[in-house]
Design a protein around this motif. Structure first.
Motif, PDB file in Angstrom:
ATOM      1  N   ALA A 121       0.831  -1.207   0.000  1.00  0.00           N
ATOM      2  CA  ALA A 121       0.000   0.000   0.000  1.00  0.00           C
ATOM      3  C   ALA A 121       0.869   1.262   0.000  1.00  0.00           C
ATOM      4  O   ALA A 121       0.579   2.222  -0.711  1.00  0.00           O
ATOM      5  N   LYS A 122       1.949   1.237   0.761  1.00  0.00           N
ATOM      6  CA  LYS A 122       2.836   2.405   0.847  1.00  0.00           C
ATOM      7  C   LYS A 122       3.514   2.680  -0.501  1.00  0.00           C
ATOM      8  O   LYS A 122       3.566   3.819  -0.958  1.00  0.00           O
ATOM      9  N   ARG A 123       4.033   1.632  -1.134  1.00  0.00           N
ATOM     10  CA  ARG A 123       4.699   1.805  -2.436  1.00  0.00           C
ATOM     11  C   ARG A 123       3.688   2.228  -3.500  1.00  0.00           C
ATOM     12  O   ARG A 123       3.986   3.029  -4.361  1.00  0.00           O
ATOM     13  N   TRP A 124       2.493   1.649  -3.447  1.00  0.00           N
ATOM     14  CA  TRP A 124       1.448   1.983  -4.418  1.00  0.00           C
ATOM     15  C   TRP A 124       1.094   3.460  -4.314  1.00  0.00           C
ATOM     16  O   TRP A 124       0.999   4.158  -5.315  1.00  0.00           O
ATOM     17  N   LYS A 125       0.911   3.946  -3.083  1.00  0.00           N
ATOM     18  CA  LYS A 125       0.603   5.366  -2.873  1.00  0.00           C
ATOM     19  C   LYS A 125       1.751   6.250  -3.368  1.00  0.00           C
ATOM     20  O   LYS A 125       1.531   7.262  -4.030  1.00  0.00           O
ATOM     21  N   ALA A 126       2.968   5.858  -3.082  1.00  0.00           N
ATOM     22  CA  ALA A 126       4.125   6.632  -3.536  1.00  0.00           C
ATOM     23  C   ALA A 126       4.197   6.650  -5.058  1.00  0.00           C
ATOM     24  O   ALA A 126       4.518   7.688  -5.666  1.00  0.00           O
ATOM     25  N   GLY A 127       3.885   5.518  -5.706  1.00  0.00           N
ATOM     26  CA  GLY A 127       3.856   5.476  -7.168  1.00  0.00           C
ATOM     27  C   GLY A 127       2.850   6.455  -7.731  1.00  0.00           C
ATOM     28  O   GLY A 127       3.125   7.164  -8.712  1.00  0.00           O
ATOM     29  N   PHE A 128       1.680   6.531  -7.108  1.00  0.00           N
ATOM     30  CA  PHE A 128       0.681   7.501  -7.549  1.00  0.00           C
ATOM     31  C   PHE A 128       1.149   8.928  -7.322  1.00  0.00           C
ATOM     32  O   PHE A 128       0.902   9.814  -8.137  1.00  0.00           O
ATOM     33  N   GLU A 129       1.839   9.154  -6.224  1.00  0.00           N
ATOM     34  CA  GLU A 129       2.362  10.495  -5.961  1.00  0.00           C
ATOM     35  C   GLU A 129       3.361  10.913  -7.034  1.00  0.00           C
ATOM     36  O   GLU A 129       3.386  12.074  -7.450  1.00  0.00           O
ATOM     37  N   VAL A 130       4.166   9.968  -7.506  1.00  0.00           N
ATOM     38  CA  VAL A 130       5.101  10.262  -8.597  1.00  0.00           C
ATOM     39  C   VAL A 130       4.317  10.634  -9.862  1.00  0.00           C
ATOM     40  O   VAL A 130       4.631  11.619 -10.535  1.00  0.00           O
TER      41      VAL A 130
END
Length: 180
Positions: A121-130
């Protein structure tokens, strides 16, 4: 990451996707085909995990897709000079978009591929932030492609991050239905 690199490379060099050798000698060594490109991506991902030297990466690539395609592909990756997707996932606001659209595409696709390969979930959210950062910097159409990849691998129970609205018009125009 490497699949994204291959997609970007092969979209410009479609003739490099499959080159069946004309003679038995060439056929006994590596040559580019969809199967060997797939195997190359898998092997290169392993070389990245173990931090293999460039010589090992080149040897593996040449043995799978042949020296000509390997030289072109490795040069392409080197010349892209992309940010490390893991560094971008750690600091999404650090994204600085390259000038060329092929570099932008490869950069964002490598982030989406890194998330898909190790999806939390953390990496997925960070990917969206990028992706949101890229859209804010002026490439919403390119960022939407990577965002679509992230939508497809959304971990259960996660919510779309704030700022996702930047993609609403673009993603609404894309059919998520399989045409077959």
């Amino acid at each position: 990451y490497y699949r994204a690199m291959q997609t970007s490379f092969l979209s410009r060099r479609l003739g490099s996707l499959c080159k069946v050798p004309d003679d038995d000698v060439s056929a006994s060594s590596g040559w580019p085909s969809p199967r060997t490109w797939e195997r190359t991506a898998e092997c290169l991902a392993i070389t990245k995990r173990v931090d293999a030297p460039a010589e090992v990466v080149a040897l593996i690539t040449e043995s799978l897709i042949g020296p000509g395609a390997a030289t072109e592909f490795l040069s392409f990756m080197r010349d892209l000079d992309l940010a490390d997707p893991e560094a971008l996932l750690a600091e999404p606001m650090s994204l600085e978009l390259p000038k060329r659209t092929d570099q932008q595409f490869a950069c964002l696709e490598s982030v989406a591929a890194a998330v898909a390969a190790n999806n939390t979930a953390k990496r997925w959210k960070a990917g969206f932030e990028v992706c949101i950062r890229a859209a804010e910097l002026g490439t919403p159409d390119i960022a939407a492609h990577a965002a679509r990849t992230l939508v497809a691998c959304r971990p259960s129970g996660t919510r779309l991050p704030s700022g996702f609205e930047v993609f609403s018009d673009i993603l609404a125009a894309i059919s998520f239905e399989d045409p077959s």
